[in-house]
Design an enzyme around this catalytic site. Structure first.
Site, PDB file in Angstrom:
ATOM      1  N   GLU A   1       0.828  -1.207   0.000  1.00  0.00           N
ATOM      2  CA  GLU A   1       0.000   0.000   0.000  1.00  0.00           C
ATOM      3  C   GLU A   1       0.864   1.260   0.000  1.00  0.00           C
ATOM      4  O   GLU A   1       0.703   2.163   0.822  1.00  0.00           O
ATOM      5  CB  GLU A   1      -0.984  -0.022   1.174  1.00  0.00           C
ATOM      6  CG  GLU A   1      -1.968  -1.179   1.074  1.00  0.00           C
ATOM      7  CD  GLU A   1      -3.005  -1.204   2.188  1.00  0.00           C
ATOM      8  OE1 GLU A   1      -2.928  -0.365   3.115  1.00  0.00           O
ATOM      9  OE2 GLU A   1      -3.910  -2.057   2.126  1.00  0.00           O
TER      10      GLU A   1
ATOM     11  N   GLU B   1      -3.850  -9.035  -0.355  1.00  0.00           N
ATOM     12  CA  GLU B   1      -4.489  -8.850   0.959  1.00  0.00           C
ATOM     13  C   GLU B   1      -5.996  -8.826   0.766  1.00  0.00           C
ATOM     14  O   GLU B   1      -6.509  -8.118  -0.101  1.00  0.00           O
ATOM     15  CB  GLU B   1      -4.008  -7.558   1.617  1.00  0.00           C
ATOM     16  CG  GLU B   1      -4.493  -7.360   3.043  1.00  0.00           C
ATOM     17  CD  GLU B   1      -3.805  -6.174   3.719  1.00  0.00           C
ATOM     18  OE1 GLU B   1      -2.574  -6.033   3.552  1.00  0.00           O
ATOM     19  OE2 GLU B   1      -4.492  -5.383   4.389  1.00  0.00           O
TER      20      GLU B   1
END
Length: 812
Positions: A429, A505
């Site tokens: 991220e 994820e």
């Protein structure tokens, strides 16, 4: 690899009491002429900064004696005011000093001596006999220093380590503080030796009939004049049989040399998640016929592929990667690494059907990868949580520019021989997904990885996986990683034609073990927005365990798995998370101090959703019903059943049938909505009319007794092995009391100590280092650790109004 050294010259001799001297046991992990000695014992520690603590003449008699690995944060008190914040576990940081006095035999004077740190959190500076060796800011990386030039061979030596975790917040989760991974003292031949992380083993050609094992070996040559040197490399089977060997001469014309060798194997045993077969490559440097250095590299022979349409195959067979993300803490043990604690976690995940681990969001302890090799897990080995732009004020972005190349190289060099490592992740991220700087940084990081290993694909975990993502646009990554956005999976090929997919994820379902909110089919979105303060939830900071609570960015476990099942091209998933972890207590903040994301709670007790995965991911026959059966009479209760290997489930309450339910379409469970009355709830699963399994839940009475169950009654007397003891509060008939919160006191008799206690309660502020624990929803945990002596260990639990109960462990 060159050894990182920064040279400060003090050159002091000193004297300390003989009782403080440790003579290194060079037989530990010895490989003939090379020794790798456990350097964890007999350190002295001081919490707080000390001016001049690197000076060997400074007296540390009042410092605390301890063994490593050590995490001082987990020993502290939970507080909202700790700079780490509840996101970082609400535990203290600070500065700590470690010192150790040891001797190196005079016979080692012509050898090379190194110290290897598997990980220090964070900003570590190391001195030997007053000479500064170096500084490493990254708290997760492994590193080495050479000690040879500064040692008093045959005399006393003092190593000092300053650890600075005072400037916080520097992490979005609990980091721990200290020398929290293992330390090793390595001694090699002083004339010629294989380098640190000095082998690189690949299998460029693999089939069921044959395999080519290619070995690259880096050899350092210091003084080789007049020697007849050669490199002999042998591949050994798991059973210890030599199955291939090659010998190559070593010329004396350079200070270091890289050797390329190949060994052909016939009918190789292939490494897989079901059959994690390991060979061992033994590299020997010979002077004539004499072995002067030896280096062992465990390997697994396998081949794999990611296909844009067919997903992941391992050894030519389709395999869906069924993985979890996990942070590095071990619950009440904190960040201090323990191999048995890691093994227990992996055993529980394996029993659930899990076959993959993502090391979120940093390089793991070496022991984790060793275990994944042996137990059959597919690993996504992740490097960074941020690059040049940070996520919290004092995180790694402050050091990225100067240190990212060295840290990433060290990670790849250390981990590239592990067969379990299938994917490299260069970032999670990353804030620069929307920034043009990613067009520069992503290719740079990919070049670093591929310069050291071209056998594995690279990915990044993208929470913005649309076509505006600059990391993806850079073309640097081989697998396009999606964090969440599971309902866009079906559009992947339209968005990225011909590209390969991995769900880096997923999910982020939220549960508190043993807590249930009705109705179960109403989805709660807590928090409702990721960018606003978290305000939703229950007054007691609990979350329903029905799999009906998720944050705005996530989805429930069942919803995510339904999507993942649909398409072959979805090569795999990594669920957030396998275990609860300290810090990041979404959807709450203080007084919560640990996460709700885990399929298994912080103490290692499975939540109900564990059995959904077990019913879907394994061949085990499963029938699990929930919730408990202690409610207010007349209350409407939703009863769920997870099951497999059956056509239907019939539910009975006090002998009366409440109907038969069958899964339809994409259903992963069946449900009955009924009025509560006390008694016995029984579920029966059937296949073709024949009973498969029966499960019963009884209304529990008042607490009447304690039950103790050890996961292992026999442990090693090595000072490190653990036994995890589950403490259950039962009624007089042996039923778990689902709301029991009894205070239980523990006592040990024998050569052991209580390493940690827990109960899985995300809101508890009770200490992890104690000889007592309150039960949470009927359960508590005590972790018993060997002190290093053989013998019986008696563990006793007492609680007011309940009979005392004991069990006996044996340390061997």
């Amino acid at each position: 690899m060159s050894v990182n050294q920064s040279l400060a010259s003090k050159g002091k001799s000193f004297f300390l009491p003989l009782m403080m001297i440790l003579l290194i046991n060079f037989s530990v992990r010895a490989q003939r002429t090379r020794s790798v000695a456990d350097f964890d014992k007999d350190w002295h520690f001081h919490l707080g900064d000390v001016v001049g603590a690197e000076d060997p003449l400074m007296k540390d008699a009042g410092w605390r004696a301890l063994d490593l690995p050590h995490d001082w944060s987990v020993e502290g008190k939970f507080s909202k005011t700790n700079p780490a914040t509840p996101e970082g576990g609400a535990l203290p940081g600070g500065i700590g000093w470690y010192r150790k006095v040891f001797t190196v035999p005079a016979t080692s004077k012509n050898k090379k001596v190194y110290i290897d740190f598997d990980g220090v959190y964070q900003k570590s500076t190391v001195w030997i006999n007053g000479h500064q060796l170096g500084f490493r800011p990254n708290g997760y990386i492994s590193f080495r220093y050479e000690l040879t030039p500064y040692l008093n061979f045959g005399g006393k030596n003092m190593i000092a380590v300053k650890v600075d975790n005072s400037v916080q917040p520097n992490s979005r989760w609990y980091s721990g503080s200290g020398i929290y991974r293992n330390v090793w003292l390595v001694t090699t031949n002083g004339d010629v030796a294989i380098d640190h992380w000095g082998t690189y083993v690949t299998t460029p050609q693999v089939s069921d009939d044959a395999a080519t094992v290619a070995i690259q070996t880096d050899i350092n040559k210091y003084n080789v004049a007049g020697k007849k040197l050669s490199l002999k490399t042998t591949v050994f089977s798991k059973e210890g049989k030599a199955v291939g060997t090659i010998t190559t001469p070593i010329e004396a014309d350079s200070s270091s040399e890289v050797f390329q060798q190949e060994i052909k194997l016939t009918k190789p045993e292939l490494w897989s998640v079901e059959h994690p077969y390991l060979y061992k490559v033994v590299s020997q440097v010979l002077d004539g016929k004499k072995v002067v250095d030896e280096y062992a590299t465990p390997i697994g022979i396998r081949y794999f592929n990611f296909d844009a349409d067919k997903g992941f195959t391992l050894n030519g067979k389709p395999v869906k990667i069924l993985g979890v993300c996990d942070h590095h803490d071990l619950g009440s043990l904190g960040a201090a690494i323990n191999t048995r604690a890691l093994e227990r976690q992996l055993q529980m995940l394996k029993a659930m059907g899990c076959n993959g681990i993502r090391t979120s969001h940093n390089p793991p302890a070496p022991e984790l990868l060793d275990l994944c090799d042996r137990m059959g897990f597919i690993v996504m080995d992740e490097a960074f949580d941020c690059w040049e732009k940070g996520k919290v004020k004092f995180d790694y972005h402050l050091y990225f520019k100067e240190w990212h190349k060295r840290d990433l190289e060290d990670q790849i060099l250390r981990d590239r021989n592990h067969p379990s490592v299938i994917i490299w992740s260069i970032g999670n991220e990353i804030p620069q997904q929307g920034d043009t700087s990613a067009l520069r940084l992503a290719p740079e990081l990919a070049r670093i990885v591929h310069s050291l290993d071209k056998t594995r694909p690279i990915t990044t975990a993208n929470d913005r996986p649309d076509t505006s993502n600059k990391i993806i646009k850079s073309g640097a990554i081989d697998l396009i990683g999606y964090n969440y956005h599971e309902f866009d999976y079906g559009k992947f090929h339209a968005r990225y034609p011909g590209k390969k997919f991995i769900a880096t994820e997923t999910t982020s379902g939220l549960e508190t073990r043993g807590h249930y909110d009705m109705p179960s089919d109403s989805i709660r979105i807590w928090p409702s927005r990721w960018d606003k303060p978290f305000t939703e939830g229950n007054p007691d900071n609990s979350v329903s365990a029905y799999d009906n609570v998720r944050p705005a960015w996530g989805s429930t476990h069942e919803a995510t798995w339904k999507v993942m099942k649909k398409y072959d091209f979805l090569s795999g998933m990594f669920i957030w998370t396998g275990f609860d972890y300290l810090g990041e207590p979404t959807p709450y903040s203080w007084p919560s101090r640990s996460s709700y994301f885990g399929i298994i709670d912080l103490a290692g007790f499975p939540k109900d959703i564990y059995y959904m995965y077990q019913s879907e991911w394994t061949n085990k026959t499963v029938l699990h019903i929930l919730p408990h059966w202690n409610w207010t009479p007349g209350k409407t209760i939703d009863v769920w059943a997870f099951y497999n290997h059956a056509d239907e489930v019939e539910l009975f309450l006090n002998g009366k049938s409440l109907g038969i339910k069958k899964k339809k379409g994409e259903d992963l469970h069946v449900m009955w909505r009924i009025k509560y009355e006390p008694g016995t709830l029984k579920a029966v699963s059937r296949k073709n009319g024949k009973v498969v399994l029966t499960r019963e839940i009884h209304t529990a009475g008042k607490p009447a007794k304690i039950e103790l169950t050890a996961d292992r009654k026999n442990i090693k007397a090595d000072g490190k092995d653990l036994s995890f003891i589950t403490v259950k509060i039962l009624d007089k008939d042996g039923n778990l009391v689902p709301d029991a919160a009894n205070l239980v006191n523990f006592k040990l008799n024998g050569s052991a100590f209580i390493a940690g206690v827990d109960n899985g309660d995300e809101v508890s502020h009770d200490p992890f280092k104690a000889d007592w624990r309150k039960a949470f929803n009927g359960l508590a945990l005590a972790i018993v650790q060997s002190k290093g002596k053989a013998g019986n260990i008696t563990f006793t639990a007492t609680s007011k109004g309940l009979p005392a109960v004991s069990l006996t462990l044996t340390a061997k």
